[in-house]
Design a protein around this motif. Structure first.
Motif, PDB file in Angstrom:
ATOM      1  N   GLY A  83       0.803  -1.216   0.000  1.00 55.72           N
ATOM      2  CA  GLY A  83       0.000   0.000   0.000  1.00 55.72           C
ATOM      3  C   GLY A  83       0.836   1.265   0.000  1.00 55.72           C
ATOM      4  N   PRO A  84       1.716   1.461   1.010  1.00 53.44           N
ATOM      5  CA  PRO A  84       2.539   2.670   0.982  1.00 53.44           C
ATOM      6  C   PRO A  84       3.485   2.727  -0.212  1.00 53.44           C
ATOM      7  CG  PRO A  84       3.123   1.243   2.846  1.00 53.44           C
ATOM      8  CD  PRO A  84       1.839   0.731   2.273  1.00 53.44           C
ATOM      9  N   TYR A  85       3.909   1.577  -0.704  1.00 52.67           N
ATOM     10  CA  TYR A  85       4.762   1.540  -1.904  1.00 52.67           C
ATOM     11  C   TYR A  85       4.045   2.190  -3.077  1.00 52.67           C
ATOM     12  CZ  TYR A  85       6.748  -0.789  -6.062  1.00 52.67           C
ATOM     13  OH  TYR A  85       7.273  -1.081  -7.304  1.00 52.67           O
ATOM     14  N   TYR A  86       2.820   1.751  -3.360  1.00 61.21           N
ATOM     15  CA  TYR A  86       2.050   2.366  -4.435  1.00 61.21           C
ATOM     16  C   TYR A  86       1.669   3.805  -4.094  1.00 61.21           C
ATOM     17  CZ  TYR A  86       1.258  -1.979  -7.060  1.00 61.21           C
ATOM     18  OH  TYR A  86       1.408  -3.112  -7.812  1.00 61.21           O
ATOM     19  N   ALA A 120       3.994  10.955  -5.884  1.00 64.07           N
ATOM     20  CA  ALA A 120       5.051  11.729  -6.553  1.00 64.07           C
ATOM     21  C   ALA A 120       4.724  11.952  -8.021  1.00 64.07           C
ATOM     22  CB  ALA A 120       6.394  11.025  -6.396  1.00 64.07           C
ATOM     23  N   ALA A 121       4.130  10.936  -8.663  1.00 60.31           N
ATOM     24  CA  ALA A 121       3.817  11.045 -10.086  1.00 60.31           C
ATOM     25  C   ALA A 121       2.627  11.955 -10.358  1.00 60.31           C
ATOM     26  CB  ALA A 121       3.535   9.659 -10.654  1.00 60.31           C
ATOM     27  N   GLY A 122       1.729  12.083  -9.379  1.00 57.03           N
ATOM     28  CA  GLY A 122       0.521  12.868  -9.586  1.00 57.03           C
ATOM     29  C   GLY A 122       0.535  14.188  -8.842  1.00 57.03           C
ATOM     30  N   PRO A 123       0.043  14.220  -7.597  1.00 50.78           N
ATOM     31  CA  PRO A 123      -0.058  15.484  -6.871  1.00 50.78           C
ATOM     32  C   PRO A 123       1.259  16.246  -6.751  1.00 50.78           C
ATOM     33  CG  PRO A 123      -1.340  13.803  -5.758  1.00 50.78           C
ATOM     34  CD  PRO A 123      -0.589  13.104  -6.856  1.00 50.78           C
ATOM     35  N   LEU A 124       2.351  15.541  -6.433  1.00 44.66           N
ATOM     36  CA  LEU A 124       3.616  16.251  -6.237  1.00 44.66           C
ATOM     37  C   LEU A 124       4.080  16.913  -7.525  1.00 44.66           C
ATOM     38  CD1 LEU A 124       6.027  17.037  -4.473  1.00 44.66           C
ATOM     39  CD2 LEU A 124       7.086  14.854  -5.115  1.00 44.66           C
ATOM     40  N   GLU A 125       4.107  16.153  -8.616  1.00 37.36           N
ATOM     41  CA  GLU A 125       4.580  16.746  -9.871  1.00 37.36           C
ATOM     42  C   GLU A 125       3.689  17.889 -10.312  1.00 37.36           C
ATOM     43  OE1 GLU A 125       6.028  15.704 -14.387  1.00 37.36           O
ATOM     44  OE2 GLU A 125       6.006  14.144 -12.867  1.00 37.36           O
ATOM     45  N   ALA A 126       2.385  17.743 -10.144  1.00 39.31           N
ATOM     46  CA  ALA A 126       1.478  18.823 -10.533  1.00 39.31           C
ATOM     47  C   ALA A 126       1.714  20.071  -9.695  1.00 39.31           C
ATOM     48  CB  ALA A 126       0.028  18.361 -10.395  1.00 39.31           C
ATOM     49  N   MET A 178       4.068  19.596  -0.053  1.00 39.80           N
ATOM     50  CA  MET A 178       5.369  19.508   0.612  1.00 39.80           C
ATOM     51  C   MET A 178       5.238  18.854   1.990  1.00 39.80           C
ATOM     52  SD  MET A 178       7.703  20.690  -1.436  1.00 39.80           S
ATOM     53  CE  MET A 178       6.715  19.994  -2.779  1.00 39.80           C
ATOM     54  N   ASP A 179       4.174  19.186   2.701  1.00 37.60           N
ATOM     55  CA  ASP A 179       3.977  18.593   4.033  1.00 37.60           C
ATOM     56  C   ASP A 179       3.743  17.089   3.930  1.00 37.60           C
ATOM     57  OD1 ASP A 179       4.266  21.090   5.162  1.00 37.60           O
ATOM     58  OD2 ASP A 179       2.114  21.425   5.460  1.00 37.60           O
ATOM     59  N   ALA A 180       2.948  16.672   2.937  1.00 37.76           N
ATOM     60  CA  ALA A 180       2.697  15.236   2.754  1.00 37.76           C
ATOM     61  C   ALA A 180       3.985  14.515   2.376  1.00 37.76           C
ATOM     62  CB  ALA A 180       1.633  15.024   1.679  1.00 37.76           C
ATOM     63  N   LEU A 181       4.783  15.132   1.516  1.00 39.69           N
ATOM     64  CA  LEU A 181       6.055  14.527   1.120  1.00 39.69           C
ATOM     65  C   LEU A 181       6.988  14.410   2.315  1.00 39.69           C
ATOM     66  CD1 LEU A 181       7.871  13.495  -1.191  1.00 39.69           C
ATOM     67  CD2 LEU A 181       8.606  15.874  -1.534  1.00 39.69           C
ATOM     68  N   GLU A 182       7.033  15.442   3.151  1.00 37.55           N
ATOM     69  CA  GLU A 182       7.882  15.383   4.329  1.00 37.55           C
ATOM     70  C   GLU A 182       7.448  14.252   5.256  1.00 37.55           C
ATOM     71  OE1 GLU A 182       9.839  18.252   7.763  1.00 37.55           O
ATOM     72  OE2 GLU A 182       8.198  19.028   6.540  1.00 37.55           O
ATOM     73  N   ALA A 183       6.149  14.065   5.406  1.00 39.90           N
ATOM     74  CA  ALA A 183       5.656  12.967   6.234  1.00 39.90           C
ATOM     75  C   ALA A 183       6.094  11.622   5.669  1.00 39.90           C
ATOM     76  CB  ALA A 183       4.138  13.031   6.334  1.00 39.90           C
ATOM     77  N   ALA A 184       6.069  11.494   4.339  1.00 37.48           N
ATOM     78  CA  ALA A 184       6.433  10.229   3.708  1.00 37.48           C
ATOM     79  C   ALA A 184       7.888   9.866   3.945  1.00 37.48           C
ATOM     80  CB  ALA A 184       6.152  10.301   2.205  1.00 37.48           C
ATOM     81  N   VAL A 185       8.771  10.853   3.870  1.00 34.63           N
ATOM     82  CA  VAL A 185      10.202  10.550   3.979  1.00 34.63           C
ATOM     83  C   VAL A 185      10.699  10.601   5.418  1.00 34.63           C
ATOM     84  CG1 VAL A 185      10.632  11.375   1.634  1.00 34.63           C
ATOM     85  CG2 VAL A 185      10.983  12.941   3.562  1.00 34.63           C
ATOM     86  N   SER A 186       9.825  10.973   6.328  1.00 39.15           N
ATOM     87  CA  SER A 186      10.217  11.070   7.734  1.00 39.15           C
ATOM     88  C   SER A 186       9.755   9.873   8.566  1.00 39.15           C
ATOM     89  CB  SER A 186       9.654  12.353   8.358  1.00 39.15           C
ATOM     90  OG  SER A 186      10.143  13.507   7.695  1.00 39.15           O
ATOM     91  N   ALA A 187       8.870   9.051   8.017  1.00 34.65           N
ATOM     92  CA  ALA A 187       8.309   7.944   8.789  1.00 34.65           C
ATOM     93  C   ALA A 187       9.323   6.832   9.022  1.00 34.65           C
ATOM     94  CB  ALA A 187       7.077   7.395   8.086  1.00 34.65           C
ATOM     95  N   GLY A 188      10.321   6.739   8.171  1.00 37.84           N
ATOM     96  CA  GLY A 188      11.349   5.704   8.283  1.00 37.84           C
ATOM     97  C   GLY A 188      12.459   6.015   7.313  1.00 37.84           C
ATOM     98  N   ASP A 189      13.382   5.076   7.163  1.00 33.98           N
ATOM     99  CA  ASP A 189      14.476   5.315   6.222  1.00 33.98           C
ATOM    100  C   ASP A 189      13.981   5.412   4.789  1.00 33.98           C
ATOM    101  OD1 ASP A 189      16.345   5.403   8.213  1.00 33.98           O
ATOM    102  OD2 ASP A 189      17.080   3.358   7.918  1.00 33.98           O
ATOM    103  N   TYR A 190      12.920   4.665   4.472  1.00 31.99           N
ATOM    104  CA  TYR A 190      12.403   4.603   3.109  1.00 31.99           C
ATOM    105  C   TYR A 190      10.894   4.804   3.135  1.00 31.99           C
ATOM    106  CZ  TYR A 190      17.037   2.652   2.590  1.00 31.99           C
ATOM    107  OH  TYR A 190      18.396   2.477   2.655  1.00 31.99           O
ATOM    108  N   VAL A 191      10.311   5.074   1.967  1.00 29.64           N
ATOM    109  CA  VAL A 191       8.895   5.444   1.956  1.00 29.64           C
ATOM    110  C   VAL A 191       7.961   4.251   2.134  1.00 29.64           C
ATOM    111  CG1 VAL A 191       9.264   7.538   0.602  1.00 29.64           C
ATOM    112  CG2 VAL A 191       8.744   5.386  -0.576  1.00 29.64           C
TER     113      VAL A 191
END
Length: 208
Positions: free
Chosen positions: A93-96, A102-108, A136-149
């Protein structure tokens, strides 16, 4: 059927992400370098990719375009590389989620900001990212939860998310938050990432 892997790319494109992914997979592949312009509009190439752009991969008679699709396809085509959680794994789930965030909301969000497009507050519900700050806040949460997303091990999602962050930090389209810098430093130090950068950097045209 031949299972030859071919990467169609340009070193000044998102093809750098696809190359990193191929280096992580560790299978032999051939590279076709296409210059921007007529080469990408050639009828033979457009018959494979009507959009006339790179990257694209060909795996035997299978053609895959769109960089996140290339990453996801290669991870599933070569499961022995361990670049995707197995079907049924709770980390699928988190992998997808974060790859396609990143491919949708972030790039847009990043693209609209670079173009000076400001979504009025009352219209934010109409766009997938809401606002640049929210993305940006959602991305920060993704990369802060652990070493990898997607848990405690590297996956194809980190190739894609890490590439977006690296590009954004380099060109100022993503805020230089400490969490982004730490995450990018971690994933970009991987041997496959270093090999891919060296290959593409050597293909860049010489500076005037």
């Amino acid at each position: 059927m031949s299972d030859e892997l071919v990467l169609y790319t340009n070193p000044m494109s998102r093809g750098r992400i696809a190359r990193w992914m191929l280096e992580e997979v560790g299978r032999p592949y051939r590279t076709e370098i296409l210059d921007f312009g007529p080469a990408m509009q050639d009828p033979a190439f457009r018959a494979l990719n009507p959009m006339g752009k790179v990257p694209m991969i060909r795996h035997g008679d299978m053609v895959v375009t769109e960089t996140p699709a290339i990453c996801a396809y290669l991870a599933d085509a070569f499961p022995e590389a361990g670049l995707a959680p197995a079907p049924g794994d709770r980390l699928r789930g988190p992998y997808y989620r974060w790859m396609f965030f990143a491919a949708g909301p972030l790039e847009a969000a990043v693209t609209n900001r670079a173009l000076g497009v400001e979504v009025p507050g009352e219209r934010r519900g109409m766009v997938g990212y809401g606002s640049y700050g929210a993305a940006m806040d959602a991305l920060e949460a993704a990369v802060s939860a652990g070493d990898y997303v997607a848990g405690d091990r590297f996956t194809a999602a980190d190739v894609y998310v890490g590439s977006h962050i690296g590009w954004g930090l380099a060109f100022g389209s993503i805020e230089k938050r400490p969490a982004f810098e730490r995450y990018h430093a971690r994933v970009s130090e991987r041997p496959a990432a270093q090999r891919a950068r060296a290959i593409d950097d050597a293909l860049l045209p010489p500076r005037a």
